[in-house]
Design a protein around this motif. Structure first.
Motif, PDB file in Angstrom:
ATOM      1  N   CYS A  54     -39.999  23.857  26.765  1.00 20.48           N
ATOM      2  CA  CYS A  54     -40.258  25.156  26.136  1.00 20.48           C
ATOM      3  C   CYS A  54     -39.015  26.028  25.999  1.00 20.48           C
ATOM      4  N   ASN A  79     -38.749  23.633  22.367  1.00 17.51           N
ATOM      5  CA  ASN A  79     -38.599  24.955  21.769  1.00 17.51           C
ATOM      6  C   ASN A  79     -37.190  25.489  22.000  1.00 17.51           C
ATOM      7  N   TYR A 210     -42.544  33.389  22.184  1.00 16.30           N
ATOM      8  CA  TYR A 210     -43.190  32.336  22.962  1.00 16.30           C
ATOM      9  C   TYR A 210     -43.680  32.963  24.263  1.00 16.30           C
ATOM     10  N   GLY A 213     -47.066  29.330  24.869  1.00 15.47           N
ATOM     11  CA  GLY A 213     -46.870  28.167  24.021  1.00 15.47           C
ATOM     12  C   GLY A 213     -48.127  27.713  23.303  1.00 15.47           C
ATOM     13  N   THR A 233     -39.573  23.589  17.599  1.00 14.44           N
ATOM     14  CA  THR A 233     -39.976  24.973  17.409  1.00 14.44           C
ATOM     15  C   THR A 233     -38.810  25.904  17.747  1.00 14.44           C
ATOM     16  N   THR A 235     -38.151  30.161  18.481  1.00 13.22           N
ATOM     17  CA  THR A 235     -38.681  31.513  18.645  1.00 13.22           C
ATOM     18  C   THR A 235     -37.543  32.470  18.978  1.00 13.22           C
ATOM     19  N   ILE A 238     -38.658  34.531  24.431  1.00 16.92           N
ATOM     20  CA  ILE A 238     -39.512  33.772  25.328  1.00 16.92           C
ATOM     21  C   ILE A 238     -39.716  34.586  26.595  1.00 16.92           C
TER      22      ILE A 238
END
Length: 242
Positions: A54, A79, A210, A213, A233, A235, A238
């Motif tokens: 992530c 991510n 994020y 998720g 992905t 973003t 986060i």
């Protein structure tokens, strides 16, 4: 000679409608920048070590995955997150989404491109897909922030954007009080396949924030059902370390 009118127009716009800072909301100083240098320090870049799935900061290099990614299966590759989601970031994004300050996305687009242009080039996605918002919400705001960000990135990478690859077909219940599993269940029926060019196998999915998720996971599952094989992905923000 053909560039001179554009320069004059740009100078006139800056004179009568000076750019405002996405952090303090005042006129950017010095002129010509996208953010006040002192305000840029209020935004915290995500720094290594991070979760390999992530992109959330983790405690040390030995920790490969954050607690959430250990417990919950992710079908996207990984991510890329630019900044940590702190109070400053929250105020900035609220101004973008609820006060129509989409010009602030110019700075965030530049920051995302500068941070991840090499990594995006390395994975070589064929298309950028923004996470859609519900049509009613988009009418209310006048734009989809993920789409604005995607088109800004597309001009720099360059990659095409497909705004119609995914559709938001259901307004979801408030997510704040739900755990990650509950959020994913809440979103499973919210997204539906749209239209995507035949043969597209690798996609960059773009959103603003994020948290757990769940949104990115729900969108990834739809894209894979449509025949996409790999989804990365990106973003802007986060939340939460692990």
């Amino acid at each position: 000679m053909t560039r001179e009118p554009k320069k004059i127009t740009g100078a006139a716009v800056e004179l009568f409608f000076p750019r405002r800072c996405p952090v303090c909301f005042d006129i950017v100083k010095p002129r010509g920048e996208l953010i006040c240098p002192k305000c840029a320090k209020s935004l915290v870049p995500v720094r290594n070590p991070v979760c390999k799935k992530c992109g959330k900061p983790v405690m040390n290099q030995e920790t490969e995955y954050c607690f959430d990614c250990v417990r919950h299966h992710r079908t996207f590759e990984y991510n890329m997150a630019v900044f940590e989601y702190n109070d400053c970031a929250s105020r900035s994004m609220s101004a973008i989404k609820y006060k129509n300050k989409r010009e602030y996305l110019d700075f965030y687009t530049e920051a995302a491109w500068y941070r991840f242009k090499d990594r995006i080039a390395a994975v070589a996605p064929e298309l950028i897909v923004p996470v859609p918002v519900h049509p009613a919400r988009e009418r209310e705001r006048g734009f989809n922030q993920a789409s604005v960000l995607s088109h800004g990135l597309s001009r720099k990478l360059p990659l095409s954007v497909c705004d119609n690859a995914l559709k938001r077909v259901k307004k979801t219940a408030p997510q704040k009080e739900l755990d990650p599993s509950g959020r994913l269940r809440n979103l499973e029926q919210a997204f539906a396949p749209g239209v995507i060019s035949a043969g597209i196998k690798k996609v960059l999915l773009v959103d603003d924030i994020y948290t757990t998720g769940s949104t990115l996971e729900a969108c990834t599952r739809v894209l894979k059902h449509m025949g996409v094989q790999k989804v990365w992905t990106l973003t802007l923000f986060i939340g939460g370390g692990a």
